[in-house]
Design an enzyme around this catalytic site. Structure first.
Site, PDB file in Angstrom:
ATOM      1  N   CYS A   1      40.573   8.329  15.995  1.00  0.00           N
ATOM      2  CA  CYS A   1      41.184   9.437  16.727  1.00  0.00           C
ATOM      3  C   CYS A   1      42.508   9.760  16.042  1.00  0.00           C
ATOM      4  CB  CYS A   1      41.462   9.037  18.168  1.00  0.00           C
ATOM      5  SG  CYS A   1      39.988   8.491  19.035  1.00  0.00           S
TER       6      CYS A   1
ATOM      7  N   ARG B   1      40.095  13.097  11.721  1.00  0.00           N
ATOM      8  CA  ARG B   1      39.988  11.742  12.252  1.00  0.00           C
ATOM      9  C   ARG B   1      39.088  11.666  13.474  1.00  0.00           C
ATOM     10  NH1 ARG B   1      44.070   8.434  10.260  1.00  0.00           N
ATOM     11  NH2 ARG B   1      43.621   6.962  11.913  1.00  0.00           N
TER      12      ARG B   1
ATOM     13  N   TRP C   1      37.497  10.904  18.725  1.00  0.00           N
ATOM     14  CA  TRP C   1      36.151  10.528  18.272  1.00  0.00           C
ATOM     15  C   TRP C   1      35.699   9.484  19.290  1.00  0.00           C
ATOM     16  CZ3 TRP C   1      33.345   6.231  16.793  1.00  0.00           C
ATOM     17  CH2 TRP C   1      32.180   6.462  16.065  1.00  0.00           C
TER      18      TRP C   1
ATOM     19  N   GLY D   1      41.950   3.529  18.943  1.00  0.00           N
ATOM     20  CA  GLY D   1      41.572   2.113  18.850  1.00  0.00           C
ATOM     21  C   GLY D   1      40.597   1.779  19.959  1.00  0.00           C
TER      22      GLY D   1
ATOM     23  N   GLU E   1      25.935   6.616  -4.201  1.00  0.00           N
ATOM     24  CA  GLU E   1      26.986   7.511  -3.740  1.00  0.00           C
ATOM     25  C   GLU E   1      26.469   8.950  -3.675  1.00  0.00           C
ATOM     26  OE1 GLU E   1      29.562   7.203  -2.229  1.00  0.00           O
ATOM     27  OE2 GLU E   1      30.725   9.024  -2.542  1.00  0.00           O
TER      28      GLU E   1
ATOM     29  N   LYS F   1      26.534  11.344  -0.419  1.00  0.00           N
ATOM     30  CA  LYS F   1      27.216  12.653  -0.421  1.00  0.00           C
ATOM     31  C   LYS F   1      26.299  13.729   0.148  1.00  0.00           C
ATOM     32  CE  LYS F   1      30.537  12.107  -0.530  1.00  0.00           C
ATOM     33  NZ  LYS F   1      31.032  10.782  -0.612  1.00  0.00           N
TER      34      LYS F   1
ATOM     35  N   GLU G   1      25.467  12.895   4.243  1.00  0.00           N
ATOM     36  CA  GLU G   1      26.518  12.947   5.267  1.00  0.00           C
ATOM     37  C   GLU G   1      26.979  14.373   5.568  1.00  0.00           C
ATOM     38  OE1 GLU G   1      30.240  10.945   4.363  1.00  0.00           O
ATOM     39  OE2 GLU G   1      30.029  11.405   2.249  1.00  0.00           O
TER      40      GLU G   1
ATOM     41  N   HIS H   1       7.291  -0.434  -5.978  1.00  0.00           N
ATOM     42  CA  HIS H   1       7.136  -1.547  -5.045  1.00  0.00           C
ATOM     43  C   HIS H   1       7.124  -1.064  -3.593  1.00  0.00           C
ATOM     44  CE1 HIS H   1       7.409  -4.398  -8.334  1.00  0.00           C
ATOM     45  NE2 HIS H   1       8.374  -3.615  -8.815  1.00  0.00           N
TER      46      HIS H   1
HETATM   47  C1  AGP Z   1      32.098   8.703   2.546  1.00  0.00           C
HETATM   48  O1  AGP Z   1      32.181  10.005   2.171  1.00  0.00           O
HETATM   49  C2  AGP Z   1      32.873   8.291   3.704  1.00  0.00           C
HETATM   50  N1  AGP Z   1      33.934   9.044   4.086  1.00  0.00           N
HETATM   51  C3  AGP Z   1      32.910   6.812   3.998  1.00  0.00           C
HETATM   52  O2  AGP Z   1      31.744   6.189   3.570  1.00  0.00           O
HETATM   53  C4  AGP Z   1      34.143   6.036   3.485  1.00  0.00           C
HETATM   54  O3  AGP Z   1      34.064   5.859   2.107  1.00  0.00           O
HETATM   55  C5  AGP Z   1      34.207   4.689   4.225  1.00  0.00           C
HETATM   56  O4  AGP Z   1      34.312   4.926   5.601  1.00  0.00           O
HETATM   57  C6  AGP Z   1      35.325   3.822   3.749  1.00  0.00           C
HETATM   58  O5  AGP Z   1      36.562   4.427   3.978  1.00  0.00           O
HETATM   59  P1  AGP Z   1      37.882   3.859   3.330  1.00  0.00           P
HETATM   60  O6  AGP Z   1      37.737   4.019   1.851  1.00  0.00           O
HETATM   61  O7  AGP Z   1      38.975   4.701   3.896  1.00  0.00           O
HETATM   62  O8  AGP Z   1      37.981   2.418   3.714  1.00  0.00           O
END
Ligand code: AGP
Length: 609
Positions: free
Chosen positions: A2, A27, A75, A102, A482, A486, A489, A505
């Site tokens: 949040c 956030r 969130w 939190g 990765e 990308k 998400e 496999h």
């Molecule tokens: C990927 O695009 C994400 N935003 C996510 O996987 C991110 O890399 C992960 O939450 C880790 O975040 P950080 O590097 O801030 O620890």
């Protein structure tokens, strides 16, 4: 997860809060709210959905008078997104309003305690207990009360608190969730993250765990875990307000893709000399590096993928075992680490809860911890033995781009540094790698320009796909992970990465006419192998999008959908192919008209486990 912002000063607070929340919406974005305190009491306004609903409801804040306030963008963890569950939450007698980031782990126990004392709850959140708890313990002194209340909390919290009896003060507290205090002439601020405040100030103080603070327009007081005053010096952030703006790009993600050459340059060049690498570490000496006999990398999401790219590079060059573990699993896999292990923690935000927990576990087991972090002064940076900062600048888009590629480049630096110390590669080889690494930012720049039209076309052709299979061998497999993330998400197309040799496999049974396969082929030594795998899927009807750096013409004429990377050192190709896959994810999501910077259900900084 949040975003929190607070303001005390001479301006009308609500517009300032909304402006700050707009910078923090990455956030969390399922609901938002603000509270302002005036001599006649506290007024709150909350709205489910995106921040624009709250902006409309308050006429961009103009409807709320008062020059002290707190705001929140949520969130949801406990309680569905709704007006009622949105923050701020008020205490029973409406004397206190709070915003929280939190999780209060013992909220049920506290709720029972408070219900037993006559408090009535309005929401399903864990947060509301904090508002009532403060009211319950209120002694007349806010600092004393806040200290007492937060001592009853288990879990993580960054809190912003208003008290109706003190309309010219803002209170805050933190434990395991980020919080910064901002200072400017005649105003004080608090926020989850610096970008929320860059329009007003670049002077910050980082609150440490178990500290509380009282902020006024003309100053602040900070108290430690024993409620004793502590002195803290503000620092000036290097980031400026432009770094947190879209700068003419339609989305932060596209802007951040284009910022990669600069981010890579700033990460690499201060550490690259003509023939060697210097990491400028403070505590971990060359002797300490010489003594490590293995590396253990822990990270989440894209940072974990960066770790896997790093593993391929470092193991090959340094002849030392490198294990990569998802930070969320680290504590549960009983990791085999000790004082001869260097634990490498990777995190853009420096606040990811699971990654921070992995760091603490590694330290508990006696390992030295080097972190690769983007946000200066973040929790992970502060708790590590040493930090190798990436210089990505603020990353706002939820989908990481420059954050990831700078992490990969930092791991390349680490590999070269370690190989130099352990003498596992000839100085000539290391110098050649250092030279190739120095060229990487310019190559990325050229590649983004060259590849964009082709990738846009491919995205317009494939955006209707339901699934995508990303395949590669060696480093290309790591890069494929990765690439798949990308795409999925932000475009909501199901995508998975497979080591190309693994298809037979099991996974190949999913391939049918029209299946989209994104194949990465950047290692000439593996061209024949990956070509066989591509042929296998094409035979079964797959449509293949090939990303290659084919210099020899090995694949020439065979592929309709192909992006060719510029001539580069194959060991560093993961950075170049990453940029292509970022563009592919971006333009696919754009073709689907999706909310690219704020994909559903996600948040930028995952500060809950
Ligand atoms: C990927 O695009 C994400 N935003 C996510 O996987 C991110 O890399 C992960 O939450 C880790 O975040 P950080 O590097 O801030 O620890």
């Amino acid at each position: 997860m949040c975003g929190i912002v607070g303001y005390v000063g001479k301006l009308q607070a609500a517009p300032v809060l909304l402006e700050g929340l707009a910078k923090l919406e990455y956030r969390g974005y399922d609901s938002s709210g603000i509270a302002v305190v005036r001599p006649d009491g506290i007024e709150t306004v909350k709205a489910k959905g995106r921040l624009k609903n709250l902006q409309a409801l308050t006429d961009d804040g103009k409807k709320l008078s008062g020059s002290t306030g707190i705001g929140h963008t949520r969130w949801a963890t406990h309680g569905a997104p709704s007006d009622t569950n949105a923050h701020p939450h008020m205490s029973g007698q409406k004397k206190f309003a709070i915003v929280h980031n939190g999780i209060i782990e013992n909220y049920l126990e506290l709720k029972e305690f408070l219900i037993g004392r006559g408090f009535r709850f309005q929401s399903d959140t864990d947060t509301e207990v904090v508002a009532h708890l403060i009211e319950h313990y209120f002694s007349g002194s806010m600092t004393e009360t806040l200290h007492k209340a937060v001592n009853k909390l288990k879990g993580s919290y960054a809190l912003g608190v208003l008290y109706a009896g003190e309309p010219d003060r803002l209170y805050c507290a933190r434990k395991d969730s980020p919080l910064v205090i901002g200072l400017s002439a005649g105003a004080g601020f608090v926020a989850s993250d610096m970008p929320a405040l860059l329009a007003h100030t670049r002077r910050f103080i980082l609150l440490d765990d178990n500290e509380t603070a009282c902020i006024r327009a003309d100053g602040f007081d900070i108290y430690n875990a024993n409620n004793e005053p502590v002195e803290k010096e503000p620092f000036t952030a290097e980031w400026d307000v432009a770094a947190a703006e879209k700068d003419g790009f339609p989305h932060f993600m596209l802007k951040e893709i284009h910022e990669q050459p600069r981010a890579l340059r700033q990460t690499l060049s201060p550490r690259l000399a003509a023939s060697n690498v210097e990491l400028h570490l403070k505590k971990l000496t060359r002797e300490a590096f010489a003594a490590f006999d293995c590396l253990h990398i822990a990270a989440c999401g894209s940072a974990y993928h960066a770790g896997i790219v790093g593993k391929y590079f470092i193991e090959k060059l340094c002849r030392i075992p490198v294990q990569v573990t998802l930070a969320s699993e680290f504590r549960y896999c009983d990791p085999l680490i000790d004082d001869r292990t260097l634990t490498v923690i990777i995190s853009q935000s420096g606040e990811t809860a699971d990654t921070l927990a992995a760091l603490r576990e590694a330290k508990r087991l006696g390992s030295a911890v080097l972190s690769i972090v983007n946000v200066v002064g973040s929790s992970i940076a502060r708790e590590s033995d040493d930090v190798l900062y990436t210089a990505a600048g603020p990353e706002i888009s939820v989908a990481t781009t420059k954050g990831y590629t700078t992490q990969v480049s930092a791991l390349y630096l680490l590999g070269l540094y370690l190989a130099g110390i352990k003498e596992t590669a000839a100085p000539k080889t290391l110098a050649a790698y250092a030279g190739a690494l120095a060229e990487l930012p310019a190559l990325v720049e050229r590649m983004i320009g060259d590849a964009t039209p082709a990738v846009q076309l491919l995205a317009s052709l494939f955006h209707g796909a339901n699934d995508a299979y990303y395949i590669g061998r060696g480093t290309d497999y790591a890069a494929a992970m990765e690439g798949a993330l990308k795409l999925k998400e932000i475009s909501y197309i199901h995508a998975e990465a497979y080591a190309a040799g693994e298809l037979k496999h099991g996974t190949i049974s999913l391939i049918e006419k029209g299946s989209l396969v994104v194949a990465l082929a950047t290692d000439p030594a593996l061209y024949p192998k990956i070509r066989s795998n591509i042929t296998e899927v094409r035979t079964r009807g797959a449509v293949v999008f090939l990303v290659t750096d084919d210099k020899s013409g090995f694949f020439a004429g065979e592929y309709e959908y192909i992006v060719t990377l510029p001539d580069a050192e194959p060991a560093f190709s993961a950075v170049l192919s990453a940029a292509v896959m970022q563009l592919f994810g971006y333009y696919t999501a754009a073709a689907k008209g999706l909310d690219i910077d704020k994909p559903r259900n996600l948040a930028k900084s995952v500060t809950v486990e």
